[in-house]
Scaffold this motif. Sequence first.
Motif, short mmCIF file in Angstrom:
data_model
loop_
_atom_site.label_atom_id
_atom_site.label_comp_id
_atom_site.label_asym_id
_atom_site.label_seq_id
_atom_site.Cartn_x
_atom_site.Cartn_y
_atom_site.Cartn_z
N LEU A 2 0.71 -1.10 -0.12
CA LEU A 2 0.13 -0.01 0.16
C LEU A 2 1.06 1.42 -0.04
N ILE A 3 0.50 2.24 -0.90
CA ILE A 3 1.27 3.56 -0.80
C ILE A 3 0.69 4.59 0.09
N GLU A 8 0.16 16.02 5.57
CA GLU A 8 0.92 17.53 6.11
C GLU A 8 2.44 17.51 5.75
N THR A 9 2.81 16.19 5.49
CA THR A 9 4.61 16.42 5.26
C THR A 9 4.75 16.26 3.87
N GLY A 10 3.74 15.53 3.30
CA GLY A 10 3.92 15.10 1.72
C GLY A 10 4.66 13.96 1.49
N LYS A 11 5.24 13.25 2.69
CA LYS A 11 6.16 12.05 2.46
C LYS A 11 5.14 10.96 2.20
N SER A 12 5.85 9.73 1.30
CA SER A 12 5.06 8.92 0.93
C SER A 12 5.74 7.78 1.56
N LEU A 13 5.16 6.58 1.67
CA LEU A 13 5.55 5.43 2.33
C LEU A 13 4.92 4.25 1.75
N GLU A 14 5.63 3.15 1.51
CA GLU A 14 5.11 1.90 0.97
C GLU A 14 5.10 0.92 2.23
N LEU A 15 3.85 0.48 2.37
CA LEU A 15 3.51 -0.34 3.44
C LEU A 15 3.03 -1.82 3.14
N ASN A 16 3.59 -2.75 3.83
CA ASN A 16 2.89 -4.26 3.80
C ASN A 16 1.58 -4.33 4.34
N LYS A 17 0.47 -4.61 3.97
CA LYS A 17 -0.87 -4.41 4.27
C LYS A 17 -0.95 -5.45 5.60
N PHE A 18 -0.45 -6.51 5.72
CA PHE A 18 -0.63 -7.43 6.95
C PHE A 18 0.13 -6.61 8.23
N TRP A 19 1.24 -6.08 8.03
CA TRP A 19 1.92 -5.22 8.93
C TRP A 19 0.75 -4.16 9.35
N PHE A 78 4.33 6.67 10.33
CA PHE A 78 5.46 7.02 9.55
C PHE A 78 6.74 6.78 10.75
N GLU A 79 6.40 7.06 11.76
CA GLU A 79 7.67 6.84 12.99
C GLU A 79 7.67 5.55 13.25
N SER A 80 7.09 4.36 12.88
CA SER A 80 7.43 3.32 13.21
C SER A 80 8.01 2.50 12.10
N GLN A 81 8.90 3.08 11.52
CA GLN A 81 9.61 2.64 10.40
C GLN A 81 11.12 2.36 10.34
N LEU A 82 11.72 1.25 10.15
CA LEU A 82 13.16 1.23 10.20
C LEU A 82 13.99 2.50 10.01
N GLU A 83 13.72 3.35 9.01
CA GLU A 83 14.64 4.36 8.86
C GLU A 83 14.40 5.41 10.22
N SER A 84 13.13 5.56 10.67
CA SER A 84 13.03 6.25 11.81
C SER A 84 13.50 5.86 13.05
N LEU A 85 13.62 4.59 13.12
CA LEU A 85 14.33 3.90 14.30
C LEU A 85 16.01 4.20 14.36
N ILE A 86 16.25 4.00 13.12
CA ILE A 86 17.81 4.21 13.03
C ILE A 86 18.21 5.63 13.41
N SER A 87 17.47 6.65 12.88
CA SER A 87 17.69 7.86 13.05
C SER A 87 17.35 8.39 14.49
N ARG A 88 16.42 7.88 15.24
CA ARG A 88 16.09 8.16 16.60
C ARG A 88 17.47 7.64 17.49
N ARG A 89 18.00 6.24 17.30
CA ARG A 89 18.92 5.58 17.64
C ARG A 89 20.21 6.56 17.69
N SER A 90 20.35 6.98 16.76
CA SER A 90 21.56 7.72 16.50
C SER A 90 21.67 9.07 17.20
N LYS A 91 20.40 9.76 17.10
CA LYS A 91 20.44 11.17 17.71
C LYS A 91 20.07 11.16 19.17
N SER A 92 19.60 9.98 19.66
CA SER A 92 19.18 9.88 21.21
C SER A 92 20.48 9.41 22.08
N SER A 93 21.51 9.06 21.26
CA SER A 93 22.48 8.36 22.12
C SER A 93 23.15 9.09 23.02
#
Length: 365
Positions: A2-3, A8-19, A78-93
Amino acid sequence: MLILKHPETGKSLELNKFWLRDHCRCGECLNLDTNQRRIDLLDLPSDVKLLESKYEGSTFIVKWSDGHRSSYDLDFIFESQLESLISRRSKSSNLTPWNRSIIFQNERHLRFSLPQLVSSEDVVKSLVESLVRYGIIFIDDVPPTPYMTELALRRVFPLMKTFFGKMWTFSDKPDHADTAYTKLYLGSHTDNTYFCDAAGLQALHCIEHSGGSGGENFFVDGLRVVHELKRLYPDAYKTLCRVQVPGEYIEKGEHHRHTAPIIQVDPLTEELVQLRVNVYDRAVFDTIPQTEMSDFYASLRKLLKLLRDEENQWTLKLNPGSIVLFDNWRVLHGRHAYTGSRTMSGSYVQRTDFLSKARVFGIID
């Protein structure tokens, strides 16, 4: 797939429907009191389909083929994706690698008075923040008894029980089969390399030292040393991240053994998670073929030389009245030989309890 597009942000995300179906946050799918899931994964059809969907502001509403209706906060998705997790871990250390010169300049951030700690939750938060950032702090103005040591530590964390006990007091009496129970020089090391889950924090309090000299303690920031190893000797770094090294502890009634790499990194960010270094507790080394031994020993020697570099060692005398509390997954400790009578009191804190407190305070993700 699913796209999804954030209005508000205009960002797009491709999602697995079962997820998406699996992450419905309504009261039927999630226990809103316990934050635990209500439904079993096998309760959902493997071929569940999205029948209808629409946007209502920052909410995404879906009607599913299993008859369920879900309403999603788009920011949550949008915040529950891998890219966001990596970004949060890198910034919050919020970590500050240090050597002797750097820690001297920041020592004022490491000192906390027990009376202030008892009376203020803000001081407790500041203590945990410094512990996360530097991996070491001191609690001052503590009456030098095991009882008061325990009270001071329990103000911040629950204590970890091991075969040593929740609190332990040691001198040069051979109560355990451990080099710490001698007057000998004790090189830089981390504790519990033989445990499946090494203590996250360690506390030490000098209760008394009389009739002698020596016994100065020293601390090394493993985070900085690992960064240096990776920069100077990248092949040695890779070897120590890969090779499984066994640790072992044996005494009457106890036999602990665990095998893991000396350097453990986060698989997502490649930042240091845990450093396991204890030349005293290394067991028979049988985890790699003999053809790889030369490379391993050369790599370990490079790490040990960096750890023993005087510029990386912070040496100080632990005096009665001050507890030192440090990150056993990051900071190595040791002590010089001593004479006379010396009694230390100490304890461990589980890693999960340390990180839980830091998350409750919003210090880490």
